[in-house]
Design a protein around this motif. Sequence first.
Motif, short mmCIF file in Angstrom:
data_model
loop_
_atom_site.label_atom_id
_atom_site.label_comp_id
_atom_site.label_asym_id
_atom_site.label_seq_id
_atom_site.Cartn_x
_atom_site.Cartn_y
_atom_site.Cartn_z
N MET A 1 0.83 -1.20 0.00
CA MET A 1 0.00 0.00 0.00
C MET A 1 0.87 1.26 0.00
O MET A 1 0.56 2.22 -0.69
N GLY A 2 1.95 1.24 0.75
CA GLY A 2 2.85 2.39 0.81
C GLY A 2 3.52 2.66 -0.53
O GLY A 2 3.75 3.81 -0.89
N THR A 3 3.82 1.59 -1.25
CA THR A 3 4.46 1.74 -2.56
C THR A 3 3.53 2.46 -3.53
O THR A 3 3.97 3.30 -4.32
N VAL A 4 2.25 2.14 -3.47
CA VAL A 4 1.27 2.79 -4.35
C VAL A 4 1.17 4.28 -4.02
O VAL A 4 1.15 5.12 -4.93
N ILE A 5 1.16 4.61 -2.76
CA ILE A 5 1.06 6.01 -2.34
C ILE A 5 2.29 6.79 -2.80
O ILE A 5 2.19 7.89 -3.34
N VAL A 6 3.47 6.22 -2.59
CA VAL A 6 4.71 6.87 -3.03
C VAL A 6 4.72 7.02 -4.54
O VAL A 6 5.13 8.07 -5.07
N GLY A 7 4.25 6.02 -5.27
CA GLY A 7 4.18 6.10 -6.72
C GLY A 7 3.27 7.22 -7.19
O GLY A 7 3.59 7.95 -8.13
N ILE A 8 2.12 7.36 -6.54
CA ILE A 8 1.18 8.43 -6.90
C ILE A 8 1.80 9.80 -6.62
O ILE A 8 1.67 10.72 -7.43
N ILE A 9 2.47 9.93 -5.50
CA ILE A 9 3.12 11.20 -5.16
C ILE A 9 4.20 11.54 -6.18
O ILE A 9 4.29 12.67 -6.66
N LEU A 10 5.03 10.56 -6.53
CA LEU A 10 6.09 10.80 -7.52
C LEU A 10 5.52 11.15 -8.88
O LEU A 10 6.03 12.04 -9.57
N ALA A 11 4.46 10.45 -9.29
CA ALA A 11 3.83 10.74 -10.58
C ALA A 11 3.26 12.16 -10.58
O ALA A 11 3.34 12.87 -11.59
N SER A 12 2.71 12.60 -9.47
CA SER A 12 2.17 13.96 -9.37
C SER A 12 3.28 14.99 -9.50
O SER A 12 3.12 16.01 -10.18
N ILE A 13 4.39 14.75 -8.83
CA ILE A 13 5.52 15.69 -8.89
C ILE A 13 6.08 15.77 -10.31
O ILE A 13 6.33 16.86 -10.82
#
Length: 45
Positions: A1-13
């Motif tokens: 679950m944490g990996t998905v959240i980090v991925g979404i944050i990185l994609a947004s940046i």
Amino acid sequence: MGTVIVGIILASIVGFIIKNMIKDKKAGKSIQCGGDCKNCSGHCH
């Protein structure tokens, strides 16, 4: 679950950075020249 959240944050940046680069390019600014084309040696044109 944490990996998905980090991925979404990185994609947004990354999306935000690309959006700003496109906006700057349309405004005539250049990464190489710093947007000061009157003092550019000619590689902007």
